[in-house]
Design a protein around this motif. Structure first.
Motif, PDB file in Angstrom:
ATOM      1  N   PRO A  43       0.816  -1.223   0.000  1.00 13.54           N
ATOM      2  CA  PRO A  43       0.000   0.000   0.000  1.00 13.54           C
ATOM      3  C   PRO A  43       0.853   1.279   0.000  1.00 13.54           C
ATOM      4  O   PRO A  43       0.561   2.229  -0.732  1.00 13.54           O
ATOM      5  CB  PRO A  43      -0.853  -0.127   1.261  1.00 13.54           C
ATOM      6  CG  PRO A  43      -0.968  -1.602   1.470  1.00 13.54           C
ATOM      7  CD  PRO A  43       0.391  -2.135   1.074  1.00 13.54           C
ATOM      8  N   ASN A  44       1.907   1.278   0.780  1.00 14.01           N
ATOM      9  CA  ASN A  44       2.786   2.451   0.810  1.00 14.01           C
ATOM     10  C   ASN A  44       3.542   2.615  -0.500  1.00 14.01           C
ATOM     11  O   ASN A  44       3.692   3.734  -1.001  1.00 14.01           O
ATOM     12  CB  ASN A  44       3.771   2.364   1.975  1.00 14.01           C
ATOM     13  CG  ASN A  44       3.094   2.517   3.304  1.00 14.01           C
ATOM     14  OD1 ASN A  44       2.074   3.174   3.431  1.00 14.01           O
ATOM     15  ND2 ASN A  44       3.652   1.885   4.318  1.00 14.01           N
ATOM     16  N   LEU A  45       4.015   1.503  -1.059  1.00  5.57           N
ATOM     17  CA  LEU A  45       4.728   1.575  -2.325  1.00  5.57           C
ATOM     18  C   LEU A  45       3.809   2.075  -3.427  1.00  5.57           C
ATOM     19  O   LEU A  45       4.205   2.928  -4.233  1.00  5.57           O
ATOM     20  CB  LEU A  45       5.313   0.208  -2.698  1.00  5.57           C
ATOM     21  CG  LEU A  45       6.049   0.133  -4.041  1.00  5.57           C
ATOM     22  CD1 LEU A  45       7.184   1.161  -4.123  1.00  5.57           C
ATOM     23  CD2 LEU A  45       6.565  -1.280  -4.274  1.00  5.57           C
ATOM     24  N   MET A  46       2.582   1.594  -3.472  1.00  4.67           N
ATOM     25  CA  MET A  46       1.637   2.074  -4.478  1.00  4.67           C
ATOM     26  C   MET A  46       1.362   3.560  -4.280  1.00  4.67           C
ATOM     27  O   MET A  46       1.199   4.300  -5.245  1.00  4.67           O
ATOM     28  CB  MET A  46       0.347   1.260  -4.450  1.00  4.67           C
ATOM     29  CG  MET A  46       0.521  -0.209  -4.858  1.00  4.67           C
ATOM     30  SD  MET A  46       1.253  -0.477  -6.483  1.00  4.67           S
ATOM     31  CE  MET A  46      -0.104  -0.014  -7.551  1.00  4.67           C
ATOM     32  N   GLY A  47       1.347   4.013  -3.042  1.00  4.17           N
ATOM     33  CA  GLY A  47       1.195   5.446  -2.771  1.00  4.17           C
ATOM     34  C   GLY A  47       2.385   6.243  -3.274  1.00  4.17           C
ATOM     35  O   GLY A  47       2.216   7.317  -3.864  1.00  4.17           O
ATOM     36  N   ASP A  48       3.584   5.720  -3.051  1.00  7.24           N
ATOM     37  CA  ASP A  48       4.786   6.394  -3.554  1.00  7.24           C
ATOM     38  C   ASP A  48       4.779   6.460  -5.080  1.00  7.24           C
ATOM     39  O   ASP A  48       5.168   7.467  -5.665  1.00  7.24           O
ATOM     40  CB  ASP A  48       6.046   5.674  -3.067  1.00  7.24           C
ATOM     41  CG  ASP A  48       6.267   5.802  -1.574  1.00  7.24           C
ATOM     42  OD1 ASP A  48       5.645   6.680  -0.934  1.00  7.24           O
ATOM     43  OD2 ASP A  48       7.063   4.996  -1.034  1.00  7.24           O
ATOM     44  N   ILE A  49       4.343   5.384  -5.690  1.00  3.48           N
ATOM     45  CA  ILE A  49       4.259   5.333  -7.149  1.00  3.48           C
ATOM     46  C   ILE A  49       3.264   6.393  -7.649  1.00  3.48           C
ATOM     47  O   ILE A  49       3.544   7.119  -8.600  1.00  3.48           O
ATOM     48  CB  ILE A  49       3.879   3.908  -7.613  1.00  3.48           C
ATOM     49  CG1 ILE A  49       5.088   2.966  -7.409  1.00  3.48           C
ATOM     50  CG2 ILE A  49       3.376   3.893  -9.043  1.00  3.48           C
ATOM     51  CD1 ILE A  49       4.773   1.493  -7.575  1.00  3.48           C
ATOM     52  N   HIS A  50       2.134   6.487  -6.990  1.00  4.82           N
ATOM     53  CA  HIS A  50       1.127   7.493  -7.355  1.00  4.82           C
ATOM     54  C   HIS A  50       1.699   8.903  -7.199  1.00  4.82           C
ATOM     55  O   HIS A  50       1.538   9.756  -8.088  1.00  4.82           O
ATOM     56  CB  HIS A  50      -0.120   7.298  -6.492  1.00  4.82           C
ATOM     57  CG  HIS A  50      -1.164   8.332  -6.712  1.00  4.82           C
ATOM     58  ND1 HIS A  50      -1.964   8.355  -7.827  1.00  4.82           N
ATOM     59  CD2 HIS A  50      -1.513   9.407  -5.967  1.00  4.82           C
ATOM     60  CE1 HIS A  50      -2.777   9.391  -7.753  1.00  4.82           C
ATOM     61  NE2 HIS A  50      -2.520  10.042  -6.634  1.00  4.82           N
ATOM     62  N   LYS A  51       2.371   9.153  -6.087  1.00  5.83           N
ATOM     63  CA  LYS A  51       2.969  10.479  -5.846  1.00  5.83           C
ATOM     64  C   LYS A  51       4.038  10.814  -6.877  1.00  5.83           C
ATOM     65  O   LYS A  51       4.278  11.987  -7.162  1.00  5.83           O
ATOM     66  CB  LYS A  51       3.581  10.537  -4.444  1.00  5.83           C
ATOM     67  CG  LYS A  51       2.561  10.567  -3.339  1.00  5.83           C
ATOM     68  CD  LYS A  51       3.251  10.508  -1.996  1.00  5.83           C
ATOM     69  CE  LYS A  51       2.253  10.204  -0.895  1.00  5.83           C
ATOM     70  NZ  LYS A  51       2.917   9.872   0.375  1.00  5.83           N
ATOM     71  N   ALA A  52       4.669   9.786  -7.436  1.00  4.94           N
ATOM     72  CA  ALA A  52       5.698   9.995  -8.458  1.00  4.94           C
ATOM     73  C   ALA A  52       5.097  10.264  -9.838  1.00  4.94           C
ATOM     74  O   ALA A  52       5.821  10.463 -10.810  1.00  4.94           O
ATOM     75  CB  ALA A  52       6.628   8.788  -8.518  1.00  4.94           C
ATOM     76  N   GLY A  53       3.766  10.263  -9.910  1.00 14.13           N
ATOM     77  CA  GLY A  53       3.096  10.606 -11.152  1.00 14.13           C
ATOM     78  C   GLY A  53       2.775   9.442 -12.068  1.00 14.13           C
ATOM     79  O   GLY A  53       2.492   9.641 -13.251  1.00 14.13           O
ATOM     80  N   LEU A  54       2.803   8.227 -11.531  1.00 12.36           N
ATOM     81  CA  LEU A  54       2.505   7.051 -12.340  1.00 12.36           C
ATOM     82  C   LEU A  54       1.128   6.500 -12.008  1.00 12.36           C
ATOM     83  O   LEU A  54       0.810   6.283 -10.846  1.00 12.36           O
ATOM     84  CB  LEU A  54       3.546   5.952 -12.109  1.00 12.36           C
ATOM     85  CG  LEU A  54       4.958   6.252 -12.579  1.00 12.36           C
ATOM     86  CD1 LEU A  54       5.900   5.137 -12.161  1.00 12.36           C
ATOM     87  CD2 LEU A  54       4.980   6.443 -14.085  1.00 12.36           C
ATOM     88  N   SER A  55       0.352   6.252 -13.048  1.00 11.03           N
ATOM     89  CA  SER A  55      -0.939   5.589 -12.856  1.00 11.03           C
ATOM     90  C   SER A  55      -0.703   4.085 -12.754  1.00 11.03           C
ATOM     91  O   SER A  55       0.329   3.568 -13.210  1.00 11.03           O
ATOM     92  CB  SER A  55      -1.861   5.880 -14.037  1.00 11.03           C
ATOM     93  OG  SER A  55      -1.381   5.230 -15.205  1.00 11.03           O
ATOM     94  N   VAL A  56      -1.654   3.396 -12.167  1.00 14.13           N
ATOM     95  CA  VAL A  56      -1.530   1.946 -12.065  1.00 14.13           C
ATOM     96  C   VAL A  56      -1.502   1.319 -13.458  1.00 14.13           C
ATOM     97  O   VAL A  56      -0.804   0.320 -13.670  1.00 14.13           O
ATOM     98  CB  VAL A  56      -2.625   1.338 -11.153  1.00 14.13           C
ATOM     99  CG1 VAL A  56      -3.993   1.411 -11.800  1.00 14.13           C
ATOM    100  CG2 VAL A  56      -2.289  -0.094 -10.776  1.00 14.13           C
ATOM    101  N   ASP A  57      -2.199   1.899 -14.421  1.00 14.70           N
ATOM    102  CA  ASP A  57      -2.167   1.354 -15.783  1.00 14.70           C
ATOM    103  C   ASP A  57      -0.776   1.476 -16.395  1.00 14.70           C
ATOM    104  O   ASP A  57      -0.307   0.553 -17.065  1.00 14.70           O
ATOM    105  CB  ASP A  57      -3.195   2.057 -16.671  1.00 14.70           C
ATOM    106  CG  ASP A  57      -4.625   1.678 -16.310  1.00 14.70           C
ATOM    107  OD1 ASP A  57      -4.840   0.577 -15.739  1.00 14.70           O
ATOM    108  OD2 ASP A  57      -5.531   2.483 -16.585  1.00 14.70           O
TER     109      ASP A  57
END
Length: 90
Positions: A43-57
């Motif tokens: 969950p935290n890693l996915m949050g970091d990824i989101h904050k870095a401007g990357l969508s899950v797609d």
């Protein structure tokens, strides 16, 4: 165990995004299956990824490009659900 080649680069991604993708790949040895380790980290890693401007797609596209299958990519969507609504998706 990472799927990407040792000399793999992530064209089209900045350095911070590439480092997050590398780490995500390192965690993907079991297709990001739900277990105590992934419950703690994902969950935290996915949050970091989101904050870095990357969508899950976009993340799924990156992981597919190095060989992750449909089921593993589905797990990433489930972790994004956990991050966004607090529940592990179906």
């Amino acid at each position: 165990m990472a799927r990407r080649a040792q000399d793999h680069s992530w064209p089209g991604y900045n350095q911070a995004q590439a480092e997050l993708l590398d780490f995500l790949d390192d965690l993907g040895n079991n297709g990001w299956a739900r277990n105590p380790q992934t419950e703690e980290i994902m969950p935290n890693l996915m949050g970091d990824i989101h904050k870095a401007g990357l969508s899950v797609d976009r993340v799924k596209e990156a992981m597919a490009s190095i060989g992750y299958d449909r089921m593993a990519l589905h797990e990433l969507g489930r972790w994004e659900s956990k991050r966004t609504i607090g529940k592990f998706g179906r």
